[in-house]
Design a protein around this motif. Structure first.
Motif, short mmCIF file in Angstrom:
data_model
loop_
_atom_site.label_atom_id
_atom_site.label_comp_id
_atom_site.label_asym_id
_atom_site.label_seq_id
_atom_site.Cartn_x
_atom_site.Cartn_y
_atom_site.Cartn_z
N SER A 163 -4.75 -10.49 -8.29
CA SER A 163 -5.95 -9.66 -8.33
C SER A 163 -6.66 -9.66 -6.99
O SER A 163 -7.22 -8.64 -6.56
N ALA A 164 -6.63 -10.80 -6.30
CA ALA A 164 -7.23 -10.86 -4.95
C ALA A 164 -6.46 -9.94 -4.00
O ALA A 164 -7.07 -9.25 -3.16
N SER A 165 -5.15 -9.91 -4.12
CA SER A 165 -4.32 -9.04 -3.27
C SER A 165 -4.60 -7.57 -3.57
O SER A 165 -4.63 -6.73 -2.66
N ALA A 166 -4.79 -7.24 -4.86
CA ALA A 166 -5.05 -5.85 -5.24
C ALA A 166 -6.34 -5.34 -4.61
O ALA A 166 -6.41 -4.21 -4.14
N MET A 167 -7.37 -6.20 -4.59
CA MET A 167 -8.65 -5.78 -4.01
C MET A 167 -8.59 -5.74 -2.49
O MET A 167 -9.28 -4.95 -1.85
N LYS A 168 -7.72 -6.56 -1.90
CA LYS A 168 -7.61 -6.59 -0.44
C LYS A 168 -6.81 -5.41 0.09
O LYS A 168 -7.19 -4.77 1.08
N TYR A 169 -5.69 -5.09 -0.58
CA TYR A 169 -4.79 -4.05 -0.08
C TYR A 169 -4.95 -2.71 -0.78
O TYR A 169 -4.43 -1.70 -0.32
N GLY A 170 -5.67 -2.68 -1.92
CA GLY A 170 -6.05 -1.43 -2.56
C GLY A 170 -4.95 -0.66 -3.24
O GLY A 170 -3.93 -1.22 -3.68
N PRO A 171 -5.10 0.69 -3.33
CA PRO A 171 -4.21 1.54 -4.11
C PRO A 171 -2.74 1.47 -3.73
O PRO A 171 -1.88 1.59 -4.58
N LYS A 172 -2.44 1.29 -2.42
CA LYS A 172 -1.04 1.30 -2.00
C LYS A 172 -0.26 0.18 -2.68
O LYS A 172 0.84 0.39 -3.20
N LEU A 173 -0.82 -1.04 -2.71
CA LEU A 173 -0.15 -2.16 -3.37
C LEU A 173 -0.01 -1.88 -4.86
O LEU A 173 1.03 -2.15 -5.46
N ILE A 174 -1.06 -1.31 -5.47
CA ILE A 174 -1.02 -1.02 -6.90
C ILE A 174 0.06 0.00 -7.22
O ILE A 174 0.85 -0.17 -8.16
N GLN A 175 0.17 1.06 -6.44
CA GLN A 175 1.18 2.09 -6.67
C GLN A 175 2.59 1.50 -6.57
O GLN A 175 3.46 1.78 -7.40
N ARG A 176 2.83 0.71 -5.54
CA ARG A 176 4.16 0.15 -5.34
C ARG A 176 4.53 -0.83 -6.45
O ARG A 176 5.67 -0.87 -6.91
N THR A 177 3.53 -1.63 -6.89
CA THR A 177 3.81 -2.61 -7.93
C THR A 177 4.03 -1.93 -9.28
O THR A 177 4.86 -2.37 -10.07
N ILE A 178 3.28 -0.85 -9.55
CA ILE A 178 3.52 -0.09 -10.78
C ILE A 178 4.95 0.43 -10.79
O ILE A 178 5.66 0.35 -11.80
N SER A 179 5.39 1.00 -9.68
CA SER A 179 6.75 1.55 -9.60
C SER A 179 7.79 0.47 -9.86
O SER A 179 8.76 0.68 -10.58
N LEU A 180 7.58 -0.72 -9.27
CA LEU A 180 8.53 -1.82 -9.45
C LEU A 180 8.56 -2.27 -10.90
O LEU A 180 9.63 -2.41 -11.50
N SER A 181 7.37 -2.48 -11.50
CA SER A 181 7.33 -2.99 -12.86
C SER A 181 7.87 -1.99 -13.87
O SER A 181 8.57 -2.34 -14.82
N LEU A 182 7.58 -0.69 -13.67
CA LEU A 182 8.11 0.32 -14.57
C LEU A 182 9.62 0.47 -14.42
O LEU A 182 10.34 0.71 -15.40
N SER A 183 10.13 0.33 -13.21
CA SER A 183 11.58 0.40 -13.00
C SER A 183 12.27 -0.76 -13.70
O SER A 183 13.30 -0.59 -14.36
N LEU A 184 11.70 -1.97 -13.59
CA LEU A 184 12.26 -3.13 -14.28
C LEU A 184 12.24 -2.92 -15.79
O LEU A 184 13.21 -3.24 -16.49
N LEU A 185 11.15 -2.35 -16.29
CA LEU A 185 11.04 -2.11 -17.72
C LEU A 185 12.08 -1.09 -18.17
O LEU A 185 12.71 -1.26 -19.22
N MET A 186 12.29 -0.04 -17.39
CA MET A 186 13.25 0.99 -17.77
C MET A 186 14.65 0.42 -17.88
O MET A 186 15.36 0.65 -18.85
#
Length: 261
Positions: A228-251
């Motif tokens: 959560s500290a990283s999300a607030m520090k690096y903002g939307p870019k980190l969130i977008q990339r992590t969403i893509s990774l987690s959804l790909s793993l789920l798929m």
């Protein structure tokens, strides 16, 4: 280590603790920590329903660290939380009860078919300025859109679980027009509520190992705090990339589970 409720060796416990930390980090940023926890528990020898119950108790307590960071930095949309939390509790409890009566394969295949859409959405570039981040959420969205979306996703959380945080963030951001960091922060409260709703059902059914949960909760809390500290520090870019990774793993995980396993 029979006191853990299963034939879990020291090194298996260490591996589960590492998995719990990684799951907490990913979950706090973009959701999807269950993608790591549930398979890890199954590989450790736990029955599938116990694995789901164990994931719920670890994620429920671990999410507290991420919520604390987001609340402290005033990124939670509290008006939305007031309507979404009850919907998440009820939806997840209903989903957890339903898994005892329905075959999850059919729903899993539907979710699998929808995941590529979520992945594409997470790659769409979206510039965010201060005006967008500070804009007020519409009253209709708070009263109707938020509880409807959270109930549906909460039901999925209770029924199966992995990827719930990602779905919540995508729904809040793309459908309900929250900015990405606010969507990530507010989704933690909804995910916490849905975890509790599902956990109640699993506890009643006797599918939770409390001794095993203790060290894993500690590691999950640490992962949530750092993520959560990283999300607030690096903002939307980190969130977008992590969403893509987690959804790909789920798929890929669901694809193997429902078509090849």
């Amino acid at each position: 280590m029979e006191w853990l409720g299963s034939d879990i060796t020291f090194w298996v416990l260490v591996a589960l603790m590492v998995s719990a930390f990684a799951a907490g980090f990913i979950d706090s940023v973009a959701g999807g920590g269950g993608l790591i926890l549930v398979p890890s528990f199954i590989l450790a020898g736990l029955p599938p329903q116990v694995a789901l119950g164990q994931e719920k108790i670890v994620s429920t307590l671990g999410t507290i660290a991420a919520i604390r960071n987001f609340v402290k930095n005033k990124r939670v949309v509290w008006t939305a939380a007031a309507t979404g939390i009850p919907a998440g509790l009820i939806g997840a409890y209903a989903g957890a009860e339903a898994i005892l009566y329905f075959d999850p394969d059919t729903i899993g295949k539907i979710i699998l078919g929808m995941l590529p859409i979520g992945i594409v959405l997470s790659f769409i570039p979206k510039k965010q300025n201060k005006e967008e981040a500070d804009q007020e959420i519409k009253k209709g969205v708070i009263l109707f859109g938020v509880p409807a979306a959270v109930f549906v996703i909460g039901f999925y959380d209770g029924f199966f679980g992995p990827g719930t945080g990602s779905f919540l963030i995508l729904a809040l951001h793309y459908l309900l027009k929250f900015d990405l960091v606010a969507a990530s922060a507010t989704s933690k409260l909804f995910n916490f509520a849905s975890n509790i709703g599902a956990l109640i059902a699993f506890v009643i059914a006797g599918h939770v190992l409390y001794a095993l949960a203790l060290p894993l909760v500690v590691m999950n809390l640490l992962g949530n705090h750092m993520g959560s500290a990283s999300a607030m520090k690096y903002g939307p870019k980190l969130i977008q990339r992590t969403i893509s990774l987690s959804l790909s793993l789920l798929m890929f995980s669901l694809g193997y589970k429902f078509f090849f396993a």
